[in-house]
Design a protein around this motif. Structure first.
Motif, PDB file in Angstrom:
ATOM      1  N   ILE A 109     -38.148 -23.630  23.379  1.00 53.29           N
ATOM      2  CA  ILE A 109     -39.161 -22.678  22.911  1.00 53.29           C
ATOM      3  C   ILE A 109     -38.863 -21.282  23.442  1.00 53.29           C
ATOM      4  O   ILE A 109     -39.012 -20.280  22.724  1.00 53.29           O
ATOM      5  CB  ILE A 109     -40.569 -23.148  23.331  1.00 53.29           C
ATOM      6  CG1 ILE A 109     -40.987 -24.357  22.489  1.00 53.29           C
ATOM      7  CG2 ILE A 109     -41.596 -22.026  23.180  1.00 53.29           C
ATOM      8  CD1 ILE A 109     -42.269 -25.008  22.925  1.00 53.29           C
ATOM      9  N   ALA A 110     -38.414 -21.194  24.689  1.00 46.80           N
ATOM     10  CA  ALA A 110     -38.085 -19.898  25.278  1.00 46.80           C
ATOM     11  C   ALA A 110     -36.994 -19.194  24.473  1.00 46.80           C
ATOM     12  O   ALA A 110     -37.054 -17.974  24.256  1.00 46.80           O
ATOM     13  CB  ALA A 110     -37.642 -20.080  26.728  1.00 46.80           C
ATOM     14  N   ILE A 111     -36.006 -19.954  24.040  1.00 53.09           N
ATOM     15  CA  ILE A 111     -34.916 -19.376  23.246  1.00 53.09           C
ATOM     16  C   ILE A 111     -35.449 -18.818  21.926  1.00 53.09           C
ATOM     17  O   ILE A 111     -35.082 -17.719  21.506  1.00 53.09           O
ATOM     18  CB  ILE A 111     -33.832 -20.438  22.990  1.00 53.09           C
ATOM     19  CG1 ILE A 111     -33.043 -20.714  24.273  1.00 53.09           C
ATOM     20  CG2 ILE A 111     -32.883 -20.005  21.879  1.00 53.09           C
ATOM     21  CD1 ILE A 111     -32.342 -19.524  24.860  1.00 53.09           C
ATOM     22  N   PHE A 112     -36.336 -19.565  21.264  1.00 49.71           N
ATOM     23  CA  PHE A 112     -36.889 -19.087  19.997  1.00 49.71           C
ATOM     24  C   PHE A 112     -37.837 -17.903  20.210  1.00 49.71           C
ATOM     25  O   PHE A 112     -37.990 -17.058  19.329  1.00 49.71           O
ATOM     26  CB  PHE A 112     -37.609 -20.212  19.257  1.00 49.71           C
ATOM     27  CG  PHE A 112     -36.672 -21.198  18.615  1.00 49.71           C
ATOM     28  CD1 PHE A 112     -35.832 -20.805  17.589  1.00 49.71           C
ATOM     29  CD2 PHE A 112     -36.611 -22.509  19.051  1.00 49.71           C
ATOM     30  CE1 PHE A 112     -34.956 -21.697  16.993  1.00 49.71           C
ATOM     31  CE2 PHE A 112     -35.746 -23.417  18.468  1.00 49.71           C
ATOM     32  CZ  PHE A 112     -34.909 -23.007  17.441  1.00 49.71           C
ATOM     33  N   ALA A 113     -38.450 -17.829  21.390  1.00 45.25           N
ATOM     34  CA  ALA A 113     -39.370 -16.718  21.669  1.00 45.25           C
ATOM     35  C   ALA A 113     -38.643 -15.379  21.662  1.00 45.25           C
ATOM     36  O   ALA A 113     -39.221 -14.345  21.295  1.00 45.25           O
ATOM     37  CB  ALA A 113     -40.058 -16.938  23.015  1.00 45.25           C
ATOM     38  N   VAL A 114     -37.382 -15.371  22.065  1.00 43.49           N
ATOM     39  CA  VAL A 114     -36.608 -14.122  22.090  1.00 43.49           C
ATOM     40  C   VAL A 114     -35.476 -14.137  21.057  1.00 43.49           C
ATOM     41  O   VAL A 114     -34.499 -13.412  21.174  1.00 43.49           O
ATOM     42  CB  VAL A 114     -36.039 -13.845  23.505  1.00 43.49           C
ATOM     43  CG1 VAL A 114     -37.149 -13.482  24.469  1.00 43.49           C
ATOM     44  CG2 VAL A 114     -35.236 -15.041  24.023  1.00 43.49           C
ATOM     45  N   GLU A 115     -35.632 -14.958  20.020  1.00 39.96           N
ATOM     46  CA  GLU A 115     -34.587 -15.063  18.991  1.00 39.96           C
ATOM     47  C   GLU A 115     -34.311 -13.714  18.327  1.00 39.96           C
ATOM     48  O   GLU A 115     -33.147 -13.300  18.187  1.00 39.96           O
ATOM     49  CB  GLU A 115     -34.996 -16.078  17.924  1.00 39.96           C
ATOM     50  CG  GLU A 115     -33.988 -16.180  16.788  1.00 39.96           C
ATOM     51  CD  GLU A 115     -34.446 -17.099  15.667  1.00 39.96           C
ATOM     52  OE1 GLU A 115     -33.667 -17.275  14.705  1.00 39.96           O
ATOM     53  OE2 GLU A 115     -35.573 -17.630  15.734  1.00 39.96           O
ATOM     54  N   LYS A 116     -35.350 -13.013  17.913  1.00 40.76           N
ATOM     55  CA  LYS A 116     -35.170 -11.736  17.216  1.00 40.76           C
ATOM     56  C   LYS A 116     -34.443 -10.732  18.104  1.00 40.76           C
ATOM     57  O   LYS A 116     -33.493 -10.063  17.670  1.00 40.76           O
ATOM     58  CB  LYS A 116     -36.525 -11.180  16.779  1.00 40.76           C
ATOM     59  CG  LYS A 116     -36.436  -9.909  15.958  1.00 40.76           C
ATOM     60  CD  LYS A 116     -37.825  -9.454  15.504  1.00 40.76           C
ATOM     61  CE  LYS A 116     -37.732  -8.154  14.711  1.00 40.76           C
ATOM     62  NZ  LYS A 116     -39.085  -7.703  14.272  1.00 40.76           N
ATOM     63  N   MET A 117     -34.881 -10.635  19.361  1.00 41.98           N
ATOM     64  CA  MET A 117     -34.241  -9.715  20.301  1.00 41.98           C
ATOM     65  C   MET A 117     -32.797 -10.125  20.570  1.00 41.98           C
ATOM     66  O   MET A 117     -31.890  -9.292  20.580  1.00 41.98           O
ATOM     67  CB  MET A 117     -35.043  -9.669  21.607  1.00 41.98           C
ATOM     68  CG  MET A 117     -34.457  -8.758  22.678  1.00 41.98           C
ATOM     69  SD  MET A 117     -33.277  -9.622  23.767  1.00 41.98           S
ATOM     70  CE  MET A 117     -34.377 -10.591  24.768  1.00 41.98           C
ATOM     71  N   SER A 118     -32.557 -11.422  20.759  1.00 40.21           N
ATOM     72  CA  SER A 118     -31.214 -11.914  21.047  1.00 40.21           C
ATOM     73  C   SER A 118     -30.258 -11.608  19.897  1.00 40.21           C
ATOM     74  O   SER A 118     -29.118 -11.164  20.129  1.00 40.21           O
ATOM     75  CB  SER A 118     -31.249 -13.422  21.301  1.00 40.21           C
ATOM     76  OG  SER A 118     -31.998 -13.732  22.455  1.00 40.21           O
ATOM     77  N   CYS A 119     -30.703 -11.841  18.684  1.00 47.77           N
ATOM     78  CA  CYS A 119     -29.850 -11.575  17.517  1.00 47.77           C
ATOM     79  C   CYS A 119     -29.562 -10.085  17.386  1.00 47.77           C
ATOM     80  O   CYS A 119     -28.437  -9.682  17.038  1.00 47.77           O
ATOM     81  CB  CYS A 119     -30.513 -12.108  16.252  1.00 47.77           C
ATOM     82  SG  CYS A 119     -30.554 -13.917  16.162  1.00 47.77           S
ATOM     83  N   ALA A 120     -30.562  -9.248  17.680  1.00 56.00           N
ATOM     84  CA  ALA A 120     -30.372  -7.799  17.586  1.00 56.00           C
ATOM     85  C   ALA A 120     -29.356  -7.314  18.617  1.00 56.00           C
ATOM     86  O   ALA A 120     -28.468  -6.505  18.304  1.00 56.00           O
ATOM     87  CB  ALA A 120     -31.706  -7.083  17.774  1.00 56.00           C
ATOM     88  N   VAL A 121     -29.477  -7.800  19.864  1.00 55.68           N
ATOM     89  CA  VAL A 121     -28.531  -7.395  20.912  1.00 55.68           C
ATOM     90  C   VAL A 121     -27.142  -7.941  20.598  1.00 55.68           C
ATOM     91  O   VAL A 121     -26.135  -7.243  20.758  1.00 55.68           O
ATOM     92  CB  VAL A 121     -28.993  -7.878  22.300  1.00 55.68           C
ATOM     93  CG1 VAL A 121     -27.983  -7.473  23.369  1.00 55.68           C
ATOM     94  CG2 VAL A 121     -30.357  -7.312  22.651  1.00 55.68           C
ATOM     95  N   ASP A 122     -27.074  -9.196  20.140  1.00 58.67           N
ATOM     96  CA  ASP A 122     -25.784  -9.795  19.815  1.00 58.67           C
ATOM     97  C   ASP A 122     -25.082  -9.008  18.705  1.00 58.67           C
ATOM     98  O   ASP A 122     -23.883  -8.723  18.806  1.00 58.67           O
ATOM     99  CB  ASP A 122     -25.985 -11.252  19.386  1.00 58.67           C
ATOM    100  CG  ASP A 122     -24.669 -11.972  19.147  1.00 58.67           C
ATOM    101  OD1 ASP A 122     -23.974 -12.262  20.138  1.00 58.67           O
ATOM    102  OD2 ASP A 122     -24.331 -12.227  17.972  1.00 58.67           O
ATOM    103  N   ASP A 123     -25.818  -8.645  17.654  1.00 57.78           N
ATOM    104  CA  ASP A 123     -25.234  -7.855  16.558  1.00 57.78           C
ATOM    105  C   ASP A 123     -24.725  -6.507  17.064  1.00 57.78           C
ATOM    106  O   ASP A 123     -23.619  -6.073  16.724  1.00 57.78           O
ATOM    107  CB  ASP A 123     -26.279  -7.625  15.453  1.00 57.78           C
ATOM    108  CG  ASP A 123     -26.566  -8.882  14.647  1.00 57.78           C
ATOM    109  OD1 ASP A 123     -25.761  -9.843  14.729  1.00 57.78           O
ATOM    110  OD2 ASP A 123     -27.590  -8.920  13.947  1.00 57.78           O
TER     111      ASP A 123
END
Length: 305
Positions: A166-180
């Motif tokens: 759940i923690a991973i999905f909570a920051v999914e949007k932020m993680s994808c943005a930083v990764d991109d």
């Protein structure tokens, strides 16, 4: 916008979890009684004592949460970027460190009070809008995977089978943005639950640090200012990722003090120990050269046992 063909409560209960709805609702009503919180002390690098509250579920609730993690959450992680590692099957802290081992410099961040910061509304949003469950099913799943206390209200408990996912999905949007952003600019990003690492050439990290900081602070989860490492170059202290130390030549190690302690423990061991055996297996993942002699010594001492 949610897909109209969202996953219904009937499908969740009958096909995914294979648990009758009435049984889930009864468990939901009594879920608080399945928790036995306790405090865990940790000595920080600076010598301070940090107390963390662990809130593990027990009994039938724990079994149901394991099933939710395996059948509902884990399959959806395949779409996430490679750098999103914590909570995913087949990833370890060693993989996380290896990903950054060859980089000339790195930056590390930590999300402050991450699990208590993930509230019921966040979890409902994950099941409803990110994983596409209907409102009733999302409500059931969000209630089952959260815990309430007077300090943090209804939140994701640390120590539950579903909490890391759940923690991973909570920051999914932020993680994808930083990764991109990192990929576009020749940098590497990874996140292990609440530990964030970004690596690459020193000059690029300097140039892009302010933008990366802005993206990391784009959610209501706060980056801990005390855990911001700044930019760490080769030859400087602090070149470690999720507890694994990276030497200047890119090799991984557990560090001199931990290795010395393991050697003493093997030398003094008088009977087989699952805990010590586990530490040796972890060392084997980190550095095979350092581990093999100790594992051989341990095995020889306890061959007859």
């Amino acid at each position: 916008m949610v897909n109209q063909k969202c996953i219904t409560t009937t499908k969740l209960c009958r096909d995914i979890l294979k648990i009758p709805k009435e049984e889930l609702l009864a468990l939901l009503a009594d879920r608080q009684s399945y928790y036995v919180p306790f405090e865990k002390k940790k000595i920080t690098a600076g010598g301070r004592v940090k107390i963390r509250t662990i809130e593990p579920p027990h009994g039938y609730l724990k079994r149901v949460l394991k099933k939710i993690n395996i059948t509902v959450l884990q399959p959806q992680m395949e779409r996430l970027p490679y750098g999103v590692m914590g909570g995913r099957k087949g990833y370890s802290v060693v993989d996380n460190a290896k990903y950054h081992a060859s980089a000339p410099a790195l930056m590390k961040y930590d999300i402050k009070d991450f699990f208590p910061s993930i509230k019921y509304a966040d979890v409902f949003h994950i099941f409803r809008y990110q994983l596409n469950y209907c409102e009733e099913a999302a409500n059931i799943l969000a209630h089952l995977t959260t815990f309430e206390n007077s300090q943090h209200g209804v939140h994701v408990p640390q120590g539950s089978p579903t909490s890391m996912s759940i923690a991973i999905f909570a920051v999914e949007k932020m993680s994808c943005a930083v990764d991109d952003y990192c990929r576009e600019n020749g940098l590497k990003f990874s996140i292990w639950v609440d530990d964030i690492t970004i690596s690459g050439p020193y000059d690029k990290l300097c140039r892009h640090r302010s933008t990366i900081n802005h993206i990391l602070n784009s959610t209501h989860y706060r980056i801990n200012p005390d855990k911001d490492s700044g930019i760490v170059k080769k030859g400087q202290k602090g070149r470690s990722v999720t507890g694994v130390i990276i030497s200047n030549d890119g090799r991984l190690t557990v560090g001199h003090s931990k290795l010395s302690r393991l050697r003493r423990q093997v030398k003094r061991s008088t009977r087989p120990s699952d805990k010590l055996r586990g530490r040796l297996q972890f060392l084997l993942q980190v550095n095979k050269h350092q581990a093999r002699r100790l594992i051989h010594e341990y095995a020889e001492k306890h061959r007859k046992n």
